[in-house]
Design a protein around this motif. Sequence first.
Motif, PDB file in Angstrom:
ATOM      1  N   VAL A  82       8.029  70.254  39.192  1.00 47.32           N
ATOM      2  CA  VAL A  82       7.088  69.187  38.836  1.00 47.32           C
ATOM      3  C   VAL A  82       5.966  69.737  37.969  1.00 47.32           C
ATOM      4  N   ARG A  83       5.464  70.918  38.324  1.00 49.45           N
ATOM      5  CA  ARG A  83       4.385  71.518  37.530  1.00 49.45           C
ATOM      6  C   ARG A  83       4.868  71.895  36.138  1.00 49.45           C
ATOM      7  N   ASN A  84       6.061  72.457  36.054  1.00 48.62           N
ATOM      8  CA  ASN A  84       6.587  72.884  34.754  1.00 48.62           C
ATOM      9  C   ASN A  84       6.854  71.689  33.834  1.00 48.62           C
ATOM     10  N   TYR A  98      12.962  64.668  51.518  1.00 51.01           N
ATOM     11  CA  TYR A  98      13.299  65.336  52.769  1.00 51.01           C
ATOM     12  C   TYR A  98      14.135  66.568  52.418  1.00 51.01           C
ATOM     13  N   CYS A  99      13.614  67.757  52.710  1.00 54.92           N
ATOM     14  CA  CYS A  99      14.311  68.977  52.322  1.00 54.92           C
ATOM     15  C   CYS A  99      13.785  70.154  53.131  1.00 54.92           C
ATOM     16  N   GLU A 100      14.359  71.342  52.883  1.00 52.05           N
ATOM     17  CA  GLU A 100      13.881  72.559  53.527  1.00 52.05           C
ATOM     18  C   GLU A 100      12.742  73.177  52.715  1.00 52.05           C
ATOM     19  N   GLY A 101      12.050  74.155  53.324  1.00 51.68           N
ATOM     20  CA  GLY A 101      10.865  74.730  52.709  1.00 51.68           C
ATOM     21  C   GLY A 101      11.120  75.365  51.360  1.00 51.68           C
ATOM     22  N   ALA A 102      12.225  76.115  51.234  1.00 53.82           N
ATOM     23  CA  ALA A 102      12.522  76.777  49.965  1.00 53.82           C
ATOM     24  C   ALA A 102      12.778  75.756  48.853  1.00 53.82           C
ATOM     25  N   THR A 103      13.483  74.681  49.196  1.00 54.38           N
ATOM     26  CA  THR A 103      13.749  73.630  48.218  1.00 54.38           C
ATOM     27  C   THR A 103      12.464  72.919  47.810  1.00 54.38           C
ATOM     28  N   GLN A 104      11.555  72.739  48.763  1.00 57.06           N
ATOM     29  CA  GLN A 104      10.275  72.106  48.457  1.00 57.06           C
ATOM     30  C   GLN A 104       9.482  72.936  47.459  1.00 57.06           C
ATOM     31  N   LYS A 105       9.408  74.245  47.662  1.00 51.11           N
ATOM     32  CA  LYS A 105       8.660  75.114  46.745  1.00 51.11           C
ATOM     33  C   LYS A 105       9.265  75.056  45.343  1.00 51.11           C
ATOM     34  N   PHE A 106      10.579  75.077  45.282  1.00 55.52           N
ATOM     35  CA  PHE A 106      11.261  75.024  43.982  1.00 55.52           C
ATOM     36  C   PHE A 106      10.974  73.694  43.283  1.00 55.52           C
ATOM     37  N   THR A 107      10.986  72.596  44.057  1.00 56.99           N
ATOM     38  CA  THR A 107      10.742  71.270  43.484  1.00 56.99           C
ATOM     39  C   THR A 107       9.307  71.135  42.995  1.00 56.99           C
ATOM     40  N   GLU A 108       8.357  71.639  43.765  1.00 50.08           N
ATOM     41  CA  GLU A 108       6.953  71.589  43.352  1.00 50.08           C
ATOM     42  C   GLU A 108       6.735  72.367  42.063  1.00 50.08           C
ATOM     43  N   GLU A 135      18.633  73.397  45.161  1.00 41.50           N
ATOM     44  CA  GLU A 135      17.962  73.872  43.948  1.00 41.50           C
ATOM     45  C   GLU A 135      18.812  74.839  43.141  1.00 41.50           C
ATOM     46  N   TYR A 136      19.887  75.384  43.731  1.00 43.13           N
ATOM     47  CA  TYR A 136      20.733  76.340  43.013  1.00 43.13           C
ATOM     48  C   TYR A 136      21.834  75.662  42.205  1.00 43.13           C
ATOM     49  N   GLU A 137      22.019  74.364  42.398  1.00 45.71           N
ATOM     50  CA  GLU A 137      23.063  73.657  41.664  1.00 45.71           C
ATOM     51  C   GLU A 137      22.654  73.484  40.200  1.00 45.71           C
ATOM     52  N   ILE A 138      23.644  73.497  39.314  1.00 45.34           N
ATOM     53  CA  ILE A 138      23.386  73.400  37.876  1.00 45.34           C
ATOM     54  C   ILE A 138      22.662  72.112  37.524  1.00 45.34           C
ATOM     55  N   GLY A 139      23.037  71.008  38.166  1.00 42.49           N
ATOM     56  CA  GLY A 139      22.470  69.716  37.806  1.00 42.49           C
ATOM     57  C   GLY A 139      21.178  69.367  38.505  1.00 42.49           C
ATOM     58  N   PHE A 140      20.566  70.300  39.246  1.00 43.85           N
ATOM     59  CA  PHE A 140      19.384  69.975  40.060  1.00 43.85           C
ATOM     60  C   PHE A 140      18.223  69.458  39.205  1.00 43.85           C
ATOM     61  N   ALA A 141      17.810  70.217  38.199  1.00 45.54           N
ATOM     62  CA  ALA A 141      16.660  69.819  37.378  1.00 45.54           C
ATOM     63  C   ALA A 141      16.927  68.493  36.669  1.00 45.54           C
ATOM     64  N   HIS A 142      18.182  68.288  36.263  1.00 44.56           N
ATOM     65  CA  HIS A 142      18.522  67.068  35.523  1.00 44.56           C
ATOM     66  C   HIS A 142      18.372  65.831  36.404  1.00 44.56           C
ATOM     67  N   VAL A 172      13.472  57.340  49.330  1.00 44.60           N
ATOM     68  CA  VAL A 172      13.701  58.434  50.274  1.00 44.60           C
ATOM     69  C   VAL A 172      14.829  59.292  49.713  1.00 44.60           C
ATOM     70  N   LEU A 173      14.491  60.503  49.273  1.00 40.83           N
ATOM     71  CA  LEU A 173      15.453  61.414  48.665  1.00 40.83           C
ATOM     72  C   LEU A 173      15.737  62.558  49.635  1.00 40.83           C
ATOM     73  N   VAL A 174      16.990  62.704  50.024  1.00 41.43           N
ATOM     74  CA  VAL A 174      17.394  63.733  50.984  1.00 41.43           C
ATOM     75  C   VAL A 174      18.169  64.816  50.244  1.00 41.43           C
ATOM     76  N   LEU A 175      17.662  66.049  50.304  1.00 40.54           N
ATOM     77  CA  LEU A 175      18.288  67.176  49.614  1.00 40.54           C
ATOM     78  C   LEU A 175      18.887  68.141  50.625  1.00 40.54           C
ATOM     79  N   PRO A 176      20.124  68.592  50.411  1.00 37.98           N
ATOM     80  CA  PRO A 176      20.726  69.575  51.319  1.00 37.98           C
ATOM     81  C   PRO A 176      20.190  70.979  51.047  1.00 37.98           C
ATOM     82  N   ARG A 177      20.492  71.889  51.924  1.00 40.33           N
ATOM     83  CA  ARG A 177      20.088  73.285  51.728  1.00 40.33           C
ATOM     84  C   ARG A 177      20.742  73.836  50.460  1.00 40.33           C
ATOM     85  N   ASN A 178      19.965  74.615  49.714  1.00 40.13           N
ATOM     86  CA  ASN A 178      20.419  75.258  48.476  1.00 40.13           C
ATOM     87  C   ASN A 178      20.645  74.269  47.328  1.00 40.13           C
TER      88      ASN A 178
END
Length: 717
Positions: A604-606, A591-601, A565-572, A557-563
């Motif tokens: 994953v594709r990239n 578990y995250c907000e909609g904008a973070t979900q789109k960024f994460t998806e 995806e904007y942190e430098i270490g997010f992709a890592h 269960v991974l819980v992500l706060p708002r924004n």
Amino acid sequence: MLGMNGTKLLIDISLPLKDPVPIFALVLFIILLAPIILRKFRIPSIIGLILAGMLIGDHGFKIIEKGSIDLFGKAGLLYIMFLAGLELDMTEFRKNQHRSLVFGAFTFFIPLVLGFVICHYLLHFNFMATLLVSSMFSTHTLVAYPLASRLGITRNEAVTVAVGGTIITDTAVLLILAVITGAAAGNLNQQFWIRLGVSLTVFAAIVLWIMPMIGRWFFKKIKDDKTSHFIFVLGMVFLAAFLAEMAGVEGIIGAFLAGLALNQLIPHTSPLMNRIEFTGNALFIPFFLISVGMLVDLRVLLRGPEALMIAGVLTVMALVSKYLAATFTQLVFKYTLPQRHVIFGLSSAHAAATIAIILIGFNMGIINENVLNGTVILILITCLVGSFVTESAGRKLAIIEADKQPEADLVTERMLIPIANPDKMEAMLDFAVMIKDPNAKTPVYPLAVVQDDEEAKARMTQTNRMMEAVVAHAAATESKVQVVTRIDLNVSDGIARASKELGITDVIIGWTDKTSATDRIFGSIFGSTLDNVLQSVWENLYVCDFSFPLNATRRIVLVLPRNAEYEIGFAHYMQKMFLLSKQVGGKLMIYCEGATQKFTEELVRNLKQTVDIGFKLWHDLVDLPALAYETTRNDLLIVVAARKGTLSYRPSLEGLASRISKYFANNNVILIYPEQTEIEYMEPGIQPEDLTLRPIQEQLANLSKLGRAMKKIFRRK
């Protein structure tokens, strides 16, 4: 047997050998020397072991008595099937299960139909013999699987499909065998079908549902006894094989299903997995290959033209039908030529199930001796062809896979594990190995920091002993480590300086006491060590508390706060979560907000990740009671926090550790603080979602430079 002085020798060394001591010694030297010698001629080691079995067996020089290594041979066959199930990438397997079904259908029906035509119209067998021999063509044994494992291509789709198809076709053939034997015995009635259906259902439920529950309970209760872990796994494998035989099918089906059942409980980088593979490759599997060679009798080729013709027809039919199945699979799914050859190489070898089917038919009088002898020749030739093809095509496929790997980051991955509590050492090192990039050549750096005071010298001795245990545990996983020991004013300064000196990218520290909000790591130094580390270490920081082994995890269960995806270490750190999900075999629920979900998806594709992942909209970390209601004790909770003043920081993150302690006291918990540049404070009124990532990074870099300049000014004053 008498010695030169007339006394009786304790060991009988007359041929064929009957005493287990010289038999075991001889076989071990064969296992040692055959691969070494044949490697000089570029011949796969598997072939050397089969040829050695031919020489020492009852049909060769009769050095070893017939049946003397049958126990180890049968265990080796079960071990091959167990490893095939255990090493499967379950996410990839689920993704390609329809492809395994298609290949399973091809590799079952094509040999069955062609074999039926050849046996009935060319060899003029009766119906029962025709059905038995043609079904034998459909089965195959993963004799060449150890070669694929050694080449590192077991997670390639071609290998996954071949393994899945093996179980499908072998299960179907063994069910046909049960029907044939029932018909020959006159028991093919309604009661037979009811008994077979019920027994198979009960067997599958026990192995696939109850065994994982028992395994998860065992690994949670027996944490540190490595020997017991290994014995438990072996016991489950042979119990599953026994249950399969009781259900009316061969034990290899049970062994494979046991591998699937325990797949999620044994991470691929764990010490237990290393012990399982080592024992199988060093002992059980070579014994099986030697036992296969002992079945081969080349003298059958001299027993007249009929035996020679039957042996030739059976062998050609077996190879051609399996090649056609691999070719059709390649055309349907557009596989490459090396992938087709790997599928053919893995599925062309006939050994265990084949000889079992033919021996049963021979003992029941369905087939004659010529068919039995022809099948033995078939076993030899198909094992040789399968090994050569898998070795050749597997090397080409491994090179292609290596070329597909993404280019390495400019920054080399380096992991630092500050260790103060020996009881937490193994769990933290195992976690580091799980999330470490498998392509990274750098070692893991365990760090021991000794506070510089009057007792520093005495504590250094204790620390060195602890680090010796770290090295020993790392050796069990075949992981490279480089121990770092330093004396410093306090723990946080020692961690910060070591991070800078070693160019660390990830720091993994222990969370030894979740009940305290201010004193959580390594004991009390001055204030909160974690707070001090957060102010001086800007790399990705993982704060871990493991109550039980990670291999007992059912879900992450991974819980992500708002924004986030904007942190430098997010992709890592997200790539680390993908690796962790594959290692523990649990679904990654984000578990995250909609904008973070789109960024994460999109991420994953990239990255072209194959991971079992799900999302749920989640707006506020304050609502931990609701999150606790949705999680179980076997879930691994990972919460991404943030340093003060960073893009994803919210006041709700204050006191997060104490709240997690309250609601998740029995869970494994990890807090992640993403990588930052120093002093990343935003200007008031700026909304991160209104900015692109690049301007933010440029702005933060400028602020970082300004901060360092101000530090120098104040130091001069």
